[in-house]
Enzyme design. Structure first.
Site, short mmCIF file in Angstrom:
data_model
loop_
_atom_site.label_atom_id
_atom_site.label_comp_id
_atom_site.label_asym_id
_atom_site.label_seq_id
_atom_site.Cartn_x
_atom_site.Cartn_y
_atom_site.Cartn_z
N CYS A 167 -50.59 31.15 -36.73
CA CYS A 167 -50.49 29.72 -37.08
C CYS A 167 -51.07 29.41 -38.47
CB CYS A 167 -51.16 28.86 -36.03
SG CYS A 167 -50.53 29.17 -34.38
N HIS A 189 -52.37 22.06 -39.26
CA HIS A 189 -51.55 22.78 -38.28
C HIS A 189 -51.46 21.92 -37.03
CE1 HIS A 189 -50.02 25.58 -35.48
NE2 HIS A 189 -51.17 25.84 -34.90
N ASN A 244 -46.39 22.79 -30.81
CA ASN A 244 -47.01 23.72 -31.77
C ASN A 244 -45.94 24.73 -32.20
OD1 ASN A 244 -48.42 25.76 -33.04
ND2 ASN A 244 -50.05 25.88 -31.52
N1 ACO Z 1 -50.40 21.21 -16.47
C1 ACO Z 1 -51.26 20.87 -15.50
N2 ACO Z 1 -52.45 21.47 -15.34
C2 ACO Z 1 -52.77 22.45 -16.20
C3 ACO Z 1 -51.91 22.87 -17.22
C4 ACO Z 1 -50.66 22.21 -17.34
N3 ACO Z 1 -49.77 22.52 -18.28
N4 ACO Z 1 -52.50 23.86 -17.90
C5 ACO Z 1 -53.70 24.08 -17.35
N5 ACO Z 1 -53.85 23.23 -16.30
C6 ACO Z 1 -54.98 23.13 -15.39
C7 ACO Z 1 -55.77 24.42 -15.27
O1 ACO Z 1 -55.16 25.26 -14.33
C8 ACO Z 1 -57.10 23.89 -14.80
O2 ACO Z 1 -57.00 23.62 -13.42
P1 ACO Z 1 -58.25 23.90 -12.45
O3 ACO Z 1 -59.34 22.98 -12.95
O4 ACO Z 1 -57.71 23.54 -11.11
O5 ACO Z 1 -58.58 25.33 -12.63
C9 ACO Z 1 -57.24 22.56 -15.52
O6 ACO Z 1 -55.91 22.19 -15.93
C10 ACO Z 1 -58.12 22.65 -16.73
O7 ACO Z 1 -57.75 23.79 -17.49
P2 ACO Z 1 -58.37 24.10 -18.87
O8 ACO Z 1 -57.74 25.31 -19.47
O9 ACO Z 1 -59.86 24.06 -18.75
O10 ACO Z 1 -57.87 22.80 -19.67
P3 ACO Z 1 -58.38 22.25 -21.03
O11 ACO Z 1 -58.91 20.91 -20.88
O12 ACO Z 1 -59.19 23.25 -21.79
O13 ACO Z 1 -56.99 22.10 -21.82
C11 ACO Z 1 -55.78 23.21 -23.54
C12 ACO Z 1 -56.18 23.23 -22.08
C13 ACO Z 1 -54.90 22.01 -23.79
C14 ACO Z 1 -54.98 24.47 -23.84
C15 ACO Z 1 -57.05 23.13 -24.41
O14 ACO Z 1 -57.94 24.16 -24.06
C16 ACO Z 1 -56.78 23.21 -25.84
O15 ACO Z 1 -56.29 22.28 -26.43
N6 ACO Z 1 -57.11 24.33 -26.46
C17 ACO Z 1 -56.78 24.53 -27.86
C18 ACO Z 1 -55.83 25.62 -27.86
C19 ACO Z 1 -54.60 25.32 -28.61
O16 ACO Z 1 -54.32 24.27 -29.13
N7 ACO Z 1 -53.82 26.36 -28.67
C20 ACO Z 1 -52.62 26.33 -29.38
C21 ACO Z 1 -52.38 27.64 -29.95
S1 ACO Z 1 -53.66 28.11 -30.98
C22 ACO Z 1 -53.44 27.45 -32.38
O17 ACO Z 1 -52.34 27.06 -32.72
C23 ACO Z 1 -54.60 27.27 -33.19
#
Ligand code: ACO
Length: 336
Positions: A130, A263, A293
């Site tokens: 990215c 990004h 993304n």
């Molecule tokens: N729909 C519904 N529930 C979901 C989904 C979904 N798509 N994905 C995860 N969950 C659930 C999980 O299973 C978990 O359930 P549980 O509590 O029963 O175990 C709950 O949601 C929380 O999961 P987390 O992974 O802790 O969720 P979080 O609040 O961290 O959000 C996210 C996840 C959006 C990916 C976040 O961590 C984030 O924004 N991270 C940044 C990563 C990013 O942007 N990556 C992109 C690529 S990297 C880059 O481009 C830089």
């Protein structure tokens, strides 16, 4: 006495500037609601509410079967070349930032060169996930200022839908396909003001596609794997550092930034970065809602959308910044 030849100018260009921008999105748009229905068919539960609240994404584009990264790259390149007021034949360097190349080799950049009907100029891919576009822009800037090129096509192009595991709701809702491009040209006036690139290979496992091709087979896992919270924490810290580094190098301050074009990974990462730089969200170009993304394509796509919608204008100071797998990150400060 034979007259002595007129001496050739050896002066190198002082600056590079963006002469034109372009982008291309695949036709097929998939909303969160449509994706949720598709995933439900696999027994994977998600919802529009969850995706919007955690990421800001509402819809993304996915390529049709048979469309490859170079197809998107060429479309974006043609519109950037047209916007720059030049011809494909005027391009003397092609860099494609991509993590989803058409083939293992040759590079997608060579395929783009062939599709554009250009022969002879250097063409290569750059792999920084990215952060790929800010890396590619930095390399093109250095090559132009060293006299190796004068008009570079710098492209970010991705078909991330090909490497998504649609059984993993933590990743498959985040990404989309698309391409963005700029023509970067030698210039006597600024231009790119400062660049800052970094990598920290200790975090290889945080965000990766841990597969490879060997013996006619895929070895390992050919899908995106991510520690979402780990990525989030690392991203917000390094983006602020890169932003401050380019401002310091250029002798500017946050107050000089007209537009932050980050990004487009996640709205919460963008909000956090803007807050740290004391910028209102009205100064941030946000396309993540419509594109998801798109990895290396996200910054040039957002830039092109902002230019064509009339928000970014000539003379504006832009801060571009990227972060991604590797871990890699970087920023480019420029006067558009
Ligand atoms: N729909 C519904 N529930 C979901 C989904 C979904 N798509 N994905 C995860 N969950 C659930 C999980 O299973 C978990 O359930 P549980 O509590 O029963 O175990 C709950 O949601 C929380 O999961 P987390 O992974 O802790 O969720 P979080 O609040 O961290 O959000 C996210 C996840 C959006 C990916 C976040 O961590 C984030 O924004 N991270 C940044 C990563 C990013 O942007 N990556 C992109 C690529 S990297 C880059 O481009 C830089």
């Amino acid at each position: 006495m034979t007259p002595s030849p007129t001496p050739l100018s050896t002066a190198l260009p002082k600056y590079t500037r963006i002469a034109g921008t372009g982008s291309l999105l695949p036709e097929r748009q998939v909303s969160n609601a449509e994706l949720a229905i598709e995933l439900a068919g696999r027994g994977v539960e998600t919802s529009d509410d969850w995706i919007v609240e955690r990421t800001g994404i509402r819809t993304r584009h996915f390529v049709a079967p048979g469309t490859v990264a170079s197809d998107l790259a060429v479309g974006a390149a043609r519109s950037a070349i047209e916007a720059a007021g030049c011809q494909a034949q005027d391009i003397d360097l092609i860099i494609v930032a991509t993590s989803t190349p058409d083939m293992v080799f040759p590079s997608t950049a060579c395929i783009v060169q062939q599709k554009l009907g250009i022969v002879g100029c250097p063409a290569f891919d750059l792999q920084a996930v990215c952060s790929g576009f800010v890396y590619a822009l930095t390399v093109a800037d250095a090559m132009i200022r060293s006299g190796s090129a004068s008009r570079a096509l710098v492209i970010g192009a991705e078909v991330f839908s090909r490497i998504l595991d649609f059984n993993d709701r933590g990743t498959c809702v985040l990404f989309g396909d698309g391409a963005g491009a700029v023509v970067l040209a030698a210039s006597d006036t600024p231009g790119l003001l400062a660049t800052d690139l970094h990598a920290d290979g200790r975090h290889v496992g945080l965000l990766c596609v841990p597969g490879s091709v060997a013996g006619g087979q895929v070895l390992g896992d050919p899908f995106v794997r991510m520690d979402g919270q780990g990525v989030f924490k690392l991203a917000v810290g390094v983006l602020e550092q890169a932003a401050r580094a380019v401002l310091a190098k250029a002798g500017r301050t946050e107050a000089d930034i007209d537009w932050l074009i980050p990004h487009q990974a996640n709205i919460r990462i963008m909000q956090s970065t803007a807050r740290k730089l004391k910028l209102g969200m009205d100064k941030v170009i946000v396309t993540v809602a419509d594109h998801g993304n798109t990895s290396a394509a996200s910054i040039p796509l957002a830039l092109d959308v902002a230019v064509r919608s009339g928000r970014v204008n000539r003379g504006d100071t832009l801060l571009l910044e990227g972060v991604g797998g590797g871990f890699t990150w970087g920023a480019v400060l420029l006067d558009y």
